[in-house]
Structures are given as structure tokens and as C-alpha cells.
Motif scaffolding. Structure first.
Motif, short mmCIF file in Angstrom:
data_model
loop_
_atom_site.label_atom_id
_atom_site.label_comp_id
_atom_site.label_asym_id
_atom_site.label_seq_id
_atom_site.Cartn_x
_atom_site.Cartn_y
_atom_site.Cartn_z
N ASP A 289 23.15 -64.38 -39.29
CA ASP A 289 22.19 -65.07 -38.42
C ASP A 289 21.99 -66.53 -38.83
O ASP A 289 22.01 -67.42 -37.97
N PRO A 290 21.78 -66.83 -40.12
CA PRO A 290 21.68 -68.24 -40.51
C PRO A 290 22.89 -69.07 -40.12
O PRO A 290 22.75 -70.22 -39.70
N LEU A 291 24.09 -68.50 -40.25
CA LEU A 291 25.29 -69.26 -39.88
C LEU A 291 25.27 -69.63 -38.39
O LEU A 291 25.66 -70.73 -38.01
N VAL A 292 24.80 -68.70 -37.56
CA VAL A 292 24.73 -68.98 -36.13
C VAL A 292 23.81 -70.18 -35.88
O VAL A 292 24.16 -71.11 -35.13
N GLY B 35 12.73 -75.81 -33.34
CA GLY B 35 12.32 -75.81 -34.73
C GLY B 35 12.17 -74.44 -35.34
O GLY B 35 11.45 -74.26 -36.32
N VAL B 36 12.82 -73.46 -34.76
CA VAL B 36 12.71 -72.09 -35.26
C VAL B 36 13.90 -71.72 -36.13
O VAL B 36 13.78 -71.07 -37.17
N GLY B 37 15.08 -72.17 -35.71
CA GLY B 37 16.33 -71.73 -36.36
C GLY B 37 16.40 -72.01 -37.84
O GLY B 37 16.73 -71.13 -38.63
N MET B 38 16.06 -73.24 -38.26
CA MET B 38 16.21 -73.60 -39.68
C MET B 38 15.21 -72.86 -40.55
O MET B 38 15.48 -72.57 -41.72
#
Length: 778
Positions: A498-501, A600-603
Motif C-alpha cells: 500500500d505505501p508503494l502505491v 494529504g492522506v497517502g503519505m
């Protein structure tokens, strides 16, 4: 329960097939632009993936998936036959099919059915049919995989076979256009190994069901046995193993007769089927050792099975006088190659028509069969055994095994380093302890390697992501994957997906500029994204690098000041501190929110997931030339080699892979900078000294550097010295997480239990150096 298990395995296998197909489809579309460079192996591979899924879905009566995969493989067959070239529109349609199949698989996993998607499937099937027609092909009707038995047509007239059989094979040449004679699919060793493993499992399953079939009243065992034999037959056909396929087809007919109530599941009939399962197992063993799976006395076994099903044998025997094919003649048909022009909708009908030619002998001269059909021809005295390549194990059992190995390491340390042994010399005990340590170390290595998987599975999912987002963002992007064979723990692989996405999304949306802007900046209009994995200092590093505009310190600071994250103008903050603000929840410098990113959610998700596995994130920025995000992940979450050191009464464990050497210094080697930083000269290089007791507020035995020892450690090419009182030796450290009460401590990655029961903190070298530098700056 059995159906749920079968469907669950089908869903997992199908998702793996889709994950394999998507990157290959993108590669295929790129190569199809240059006719001389078309990758035929990619075409074969994608076609096989869809075909395998269709066969399994048909067996499980998942009609939506069956019809969708049938049309998709028909379109793919147009490419592999050279009738048309793949276009972007073709690829988008196939991707739509893959996405819809994923949705249906999710429903199958949750509800054990693919119903409810009929409208979506019919629309997409129509779209695929239009693509096939425009490419010069005929969209054949999608298969309705109801029962495998439609192979028993009663229409052909019984007595006059001579003219009919000759007329019946006449349409077959239409299907021959798609025969594997023209377009042979190479069978790799990996495919062969998987076939042997699955065949052994299917035969074991069939055998277990046959043993309970006679006494069962529910009919479930015969259904299970039929499904297992049906799958085995399909696999044999795919591999081109004509003898096992012929016999399993006949056994499938017999089981179908039992299922329909035509045949009674007597002990005699069950006994024959069990013996034939042993013969099939012997054939698979021959395949596993490099043979072709030939079966001696095959004709007698076929006649024997046809006698068990008298009513069915008549209907099957009629079309058979057409040809008495050599075993080779059945082989092309045994390999499933669906053709859009062929009226046969499914693999079963084609196999049925091809296999029927054996029964004319039975129909023409039934007396030729031994009077006692229950007698089996003599078999070889020494059956061969199947070479198994793998075994499926529940992940929870592996976790439990690794935990036990960790406890074993602690117990071994408690025995071999027991304080009661201090001052005594036991030679025999030392030898036994060394032997025990070697066995424990080997056991630890093996148990940890079982959970390790290549990171390629995670990386290759990004190919489809980049393909879709580049089209959506209107940017040209080239994705490069490096270090796909780097192995990581399975749990780590699942968590970082998920972080890579999110990181790749951000690189595409925020990092890489549009083609016009790149041209104006003197860059190639095609942006570059690099995904790289490798081992570094006892960790796995995963880099996500782009050659875009990079991070803007000014934009980040202004947004942080606006949100109250920074006091003042932020001029006193280092670049590292500023760049790390992008990981704050809800933090985003995007001027507008897109459907790719900007909220601003992904990071924030990236940071939380990486911290869950005790990993770290580094941001390296080169304004105007790109940004690199480094995910530093633990190589293993269980056991490390450590150097045990003492500072006063506290004992610390330093990961051995980060240690370069240990030295004792003199006053002449030590110097200080203007701001009071202590340095030591080691072979012409000045290295900073960090006192561990100051970082952890403990009382050491020694305050003078020349009275203690310096442990030289290295992190990402940066070297430093840790001042300690004493080095106690090296040992294996079983990593235990810190309790939630303590929380996350900078410079500490966990703790371990020593031989005397004492707890030792495991130092995180990178975090410790950052902490020391932060204290100096303060």
C-alpha cells in the motif's frame, strides 16, 4: 465446506494469474507497435492464463467469469495468430475485463457465487465481440459451463457410423487453424513442477472421495471425485499428456454415471477406479522424472471403463468408428486451444469428440473385452513415486514455528552463558554447547528463509498502476524495476504494498512534470520512475526515485506555517526536518485535489505502515531534478546477530552488520571542533564521537574516552563512533518489540532477553546518529 475451499483456492490462483498477466499485457502492447519485435512468448503466456482461468471457472460453474474469459482469450487468439495487431483500445478493453474479473472474484470470495454481474459481463462481452469482429474474427458464443457431460450426444444415428464419422471430422479442420501444431506453447520446468504437485493433490483428493463414496448417501463424495478427475484431465490436456488424459476422461464418464444414478457405487466399481487412480499416479511420477506419462495396456483399461457404463458406452461409441486415431492424433486436441470459429463452446466437448474414437472397438466387438471386466491387467511391480516440489503450509503455523525458534535461541543462550558457569572450565560442555549453537543457528536460518519471498510480486503490480495513471494524468512515463529478486519477509511484503502505491501516485501526480514543462526545462518529455530494492547494512532498502521537479522547501514551509506546524519562519529547520513534514496527517501542498492524489492522506498511510514493521523513511531531494524516497525495512523481524556492549549497568545490543571495528584511543587521537563536537582520527579520517550514556541518560563507569572503548558503526556510508565502557561479545538477539507504554524511542529498534534474563535494548544506529546530531544542533 468443500465448495468453499475449492472456490477460495480458485480465487487465489486467479488473482495470481491476473497479477502475472497485467505486466505482460503492457509489454505486449509496446512490442506490437513494431511487428518484427512482437513477443510471441508474452502472447502465449497471457493466452494460457486466461485459458486456465476459464477452465477452472467452467468446472466451478462460475458462468460470468467463464463467458468473460472466453471472449478475452478469443481476442488474444487473434493477436497470436497474426490476424491483427494490438492497439491501445484492445489493451484498454482487456484491462476492463481484468478489472471486472477482480470484482467478480471478490464477490466469489465473499458470497461463493459470481451472480449479480450479468449486466456488466454482457456489456463487456459485447465490447470484446465487437473488437474481435473488427479484427477479422468471428466472436464465438461464450461457453455455458453447465455440466461436463454434454459430451454424450445422443443425436448421431447408432448403426451407420462409416459415412458419419468421415463427415464429422470434416468441420474439425476449422479448429485446426488454432492447433498448437502451428503455434506450440513451450512447457517450462516451473509449469511441469506445478502440474506434478497439483496432479498429486487431485489424485489424492479423488482417492479419498472414492473410499467414502460407497457408504455415503449425500452424493457429495462422487461430486468431489468427479471435480478432481475433471481438473486432472484438463491439466493433462494442457500439458499434452495424451495417455493420462484419455484414461482420466473415461474415469470422468464413469463418475458422471455414478453421479447421474446410471451406475451403482459398488465395491467392485470403486475398486477398479481406485486401481486406475494408482496407475494415473504412476504416470504422473513418470512425468516428474522426465517421461511422457505413457500408460501400458491403456486400451484394456479404456475398454474396461466403457464396460462399466453400458448405456453411456453406446452413445459414446457411435461417433467413434470415425477414426481409430493413433495416440498421437489425440494429442493436439488434448491441449486446450479454443477457436473462435469452432462451434464447440468448451473444452469438454472437444475432448469428448476426440476421445470417442476409441470406443468403436468396444461397440463393434464387445466380446473382445474380458468376460470378467473386473480383472485388471498386470502392472509393474515397483511403482514410481512422485517427486513433490512444494507443500502448502498455513502462515499461522510458520509464525508459531519462528516464535518457537526465537525462544529456543534465548533458551540456548541461557544455558551456554549461564552465570553459574563463570570461572569454570568444562571442556566437554563447551564442545556440546558449540554443537548445539550450530544446530540452533541452522534451524533459525531455515525457518526464516521459509517466510522469505521475492519483492518482484509487489513491484510488478506497479506496472499496471503506472500505465493507468500515466494515461489519466496525460504524462509519458517509463518505469524501471531493479532488484526484483531481493527477498523480504512475506508480512513485510504485504504491508509495504500500500505505501508503494501512494508513493508512486505522488511521483506521477506531483513529481513528474507534463511533457511540455519537461521540454521547457531541457528534460526528455518521458519521465523516469525507478523502483529499486536491495540489501544494505542488515536492512532491505526500497527506493522510489523520479526525475521530476522535486520537493519545494518554500512550498512545504509555507503550508506548515499556515497549519501551525512550525513556529516562526522555519529558517532554523534542516532540509530533512522540512521534507519530513509531508508525512503529517492531512498535509498536502497540492493546489487542487485530483482523483489521483492531493488530500494529504497517502503519505500519512505510508509512514504508519512503515513504522508498524519498525522501518524508517528517508527523503532525499534534488530540487528541479527529482526526489528519492528510501524505505528502510528490517531484513527479518525475528533474529539478528548483535554485538553486546555495556555502559554502566545497562547493556545494549548493536546490530553486527552496522559495526565496522572496535578501537581504544589515546589523548593524541582526540580533538574537538569549535562547537564542542568530539572527533577521533582513525587512519587519516576524522569521525564524530557520540557518548551513549548521554543519549540515554545513564551513569557510565568511565567518562574519559581513553578509559573506555569506541565502537565504529556505519550507516548509509556515514561513519561514527559510539563510546561504551566494555564489549561483552557477540550473540544472537531475538527481537522483541517495545511495549505500547514505552512507545517508539528514537535510536532504539526493540529489545532482547539475555542469557541471565536481563533485558537489553537493541540500538538503531541510524536513529541514534540522527538523535545525536539533533542534540548537538539544539
Amino acid at each position: 465446506m468443500a465448495d468453499a475451499t475449492l472456490l477460495g483456492e480458485f480465487v487465489l490462483d486467479s488473482l495470481e494469474l491476473l497479477d502475472d498477466a497485467e505486466p505482460k499485457l503492457i509489454e505486449l502492447q509496446a512490442s506490437s507497435q513494431v511487428p518484427d519485435q512482437v513477443n510471441t512468448e508474452s502472447i502465449n503466456s497471457i493466452f494460457r492464463l486466461f485459458h486456465s482461468m476459464k477452465g477452472s471457472a467452467g468446472m466451478l460453474e462460475l458462468h460470468n467469469i467463464t463467458s468473460l474469459t472466453h471472449e478475452a482469450e478469443t481476442l488474444l487468439d487473434m493477436f497470436r495468430s497474426g490476424k491483427t495487431q494490438m492497439t491501445r483500445a484492445h489493451m484498454d478493453t482487456l484491462f476492463k475485463a481484468m478489472d471486472l474479473i477482480r470484482e467478480i472474484l471478490a464477490s466469489v470470495d465473499a458470497n461463493l457465487t459470481d451472480k449479480g454481474f450479468e449486466d456488466s459481463v454482457s456489456g463487456l462481452v459485447e465490447e470484446l465481440g465487437i473488437a474481435i469482429s473488427q479484427s477479422g474474427g468471428d466472436a464465438s458464443p461464450a461457453p455455458k459451463a453447465k455440466k461436463p457431460e454434454p459430451v454424450k450426444p445422443l443425436e448421431p444415428p447408432p448403426p451407420p457410423p462409416p459415412p458419419e464419422p468421415v463427415a464429422e471430422p470434416a468441420p474439425e479442420p476449422a479448429a485446426a487453424d488454432f492447433s498448437f501444431d502451428e503455434f506450440e506453447i513451450p512447457i517450462t520446468q516451473e509449469m511441469l513442477d506445478r502440474f506434478v504437485t497439483e496432479a498429486d493433490e487431485l489424485l489424492e483428493q479423488c482417492e479419498a472421495m472414492l473410499l467414502t463414496m460407497e457408504d455415503d448417501t449425500t452424493g457429495e463424495p462422487v461430486h468431489e471425485a468427479f471435480r478432481a478427475m475433471h481438473s486432472f484431465k484438463g491439466n493433462c490436456g494442457f500439458m499434452g499428456l495424451s495417455d493420462p488424459e484419455r484414461m482420466s476422461h473415461r474415469m470422468e464418464n464413469v463418475l458422471s454415471g455414478v453421479k447421474e444414478g446410471i451406475i451403482a457405487p459398488t465395491s467392485d466399481n470403486t475398486g477398479i477406479l481406485l486401481k486406475l487412480v494408482d496407475i494415473l499416479r504412476d504416470a504422473v511420477a513418470d512425468v516428474s522424472s522426465g517421461g511422457k506419462g505413457a500408460i501400458d495396456n491403456l486400451e484394456l483399461y479404456v475398454q474396461l471403463l466403457d464396460e462399466i457404463l453400458p448405456e453411456a458406452s453406446e452413445s459414446e461409441a457411435e461417433p467413434e468408428p470415425a477414426a481409430e486415431p493413433q495416440p498421437e492424433a489425440a494429442e493436439p486436441a488434448s491441449v486446450p486451444a479454443p477457436a473462435e470459429e469452432s462451434p464447440q463452446p468448451s473444452l469438454e466437448i472437444k475432448l469428448g469428440d476426440e476421445k470417442a474414437p476409441e470406443a468403436p472397438q468396444d461397440a463393434a466387438s464387445p466380446k473382445a473385452v474380458p468376460a470378467k471386466p473386473k480383472e485388471m491387467p498386470a502392472t509393474k511391480a515397483a511403482p514410481r513415486t512422485i517427486v513433490r516440489q512444494d507443500i502448502r503450509v498455513d502462515l499461522a503455523k510458520l509464525d508459531h514455528l519462528i516464535n518457537l525458534v526465537g525462544e529456543l535461541v534465548i533458551a540456548e543462550t541461557m544455558v551456554t552463558r549461564n552465570p553459574d558457569l563463570v570461572g569454570h572450565d568444562f571442556e566437554n560442555f563447551e564442545k556440546s554447547a558449540m554443537h548445539l549453537s550450530k544446530i540452533v543457528r541452522d534451524l533459525q536460518d531455515i525457518s526464516l528463509s521459509v517466510r522469505m519471498i521475492p519483492i518482484a510480486g509487489v513491484f510488478r503490480k506497479m506496472i499496471r498502476l503506472v500505465h493507468d495513471l500515466s494515461a489519466k494524468a496525460g504524462k509519458k512515463i517509463n518505469l524501471t524495476l531493479v532488484g526484483e529478486d531481493t527477498e523480504i519477509d512475506k508480512t513485510v511484503g504485504e504491508i509495504i504494498a500500500d505505501p508503494l502505491v501512494h508513493l508512486v501516485r505522488n511521483s506521477i501526480d506531483h513529481g513528474l512534470e507534463p511533457p511540455d514543462e519537461r521540454k521547457a526545462a531541457g528534460k526528455d518529455e518521458t519521465g523516469e520512475i525507478l523502483l529499486q530494492a536491495g540489501h544494505e547494512g542488515g536492512e532491505v532498502w526500497v527506493l522510489i526515485r523520479d526525475d521530476g521537479r522535486g520537493l519545494s522547501r518554500e512550498n512545504i514551509l509555507s503550508k506548515a506555517i499556515e497549519r501551525g506546524l512550525v513556529n516562526g519562519d522555519g529558517s532554523d529547520l534542516s532540509d530533512s526536518d522540512v521534507y519530513n513534514m509531508i508525512f503529517h496527517p492531512g498535509f498536502s501542498t497540492a493546489k487542487q485535489v485530483t482523483d489521483i492524489s492531493g488530500r494529504g492522506v497517502g503519505m500519512d498511510v505510508v509512514k504508519k505502515n512503515i513504522e508498524r514493521i519498525k522501518g524508517h523513511i528517508d527523503v532525499r531531494n534534488n530540487p528541479g531534478h527529482g526526489c528519492t524516497i528510501v524505505l528502510r525495512l528490517p531484513l527479518t523481524m525475528a533474529i539478528i546477530e548483535g554485538l553486546l556492549v555495556r555502559v554502566g549497568k545497562a547493556k545494549y545490543t548493536v546490530p553486527l552488520l552496522a559495526v565496522r571495528e572496535n578501537i581504544q584511543v589515546t589523548k593524541e587521537m582526540i580533538t574537538k571542533t569549535m562547537d564542542g563536537q568530539e572527533l577521533v582520527m582513525v587512519r587519516g579520517q576524522l569521525l564524530p564521537i557520540y557518548r551513549v550514556h548521554e543519549l540515554h541518560n545513564t551513569r557510565p563507569d568511565n567518562y574519559k574516552l581513553e578509559d573506555g572503548l569506541l565502537v565504529i558503526v556505519e550507516n548509509r556510508g556515514e561513519m561514527a563512533c559510539l563510546f561504551v565502557d566494555e564489549i561483552l561479545g557477540d550473540q544472537q538477539a531475538v527481537i522483541k518489540g517495545l511495549s505500547n507504554y514505552i512507545g517508539s524511542v528514537r535510536g532504539v529498534s526493540g529489545c532482547t532477553i539475555l542469557g541471565d534474563g536481563e533485558v537489553s535494548l537493541i540500538l538503531d544506529v541510524a536513529g541514534l546518529i540522527r538523535k545525536a546530531q539533533g542534540l548537538e544542533a539544539a
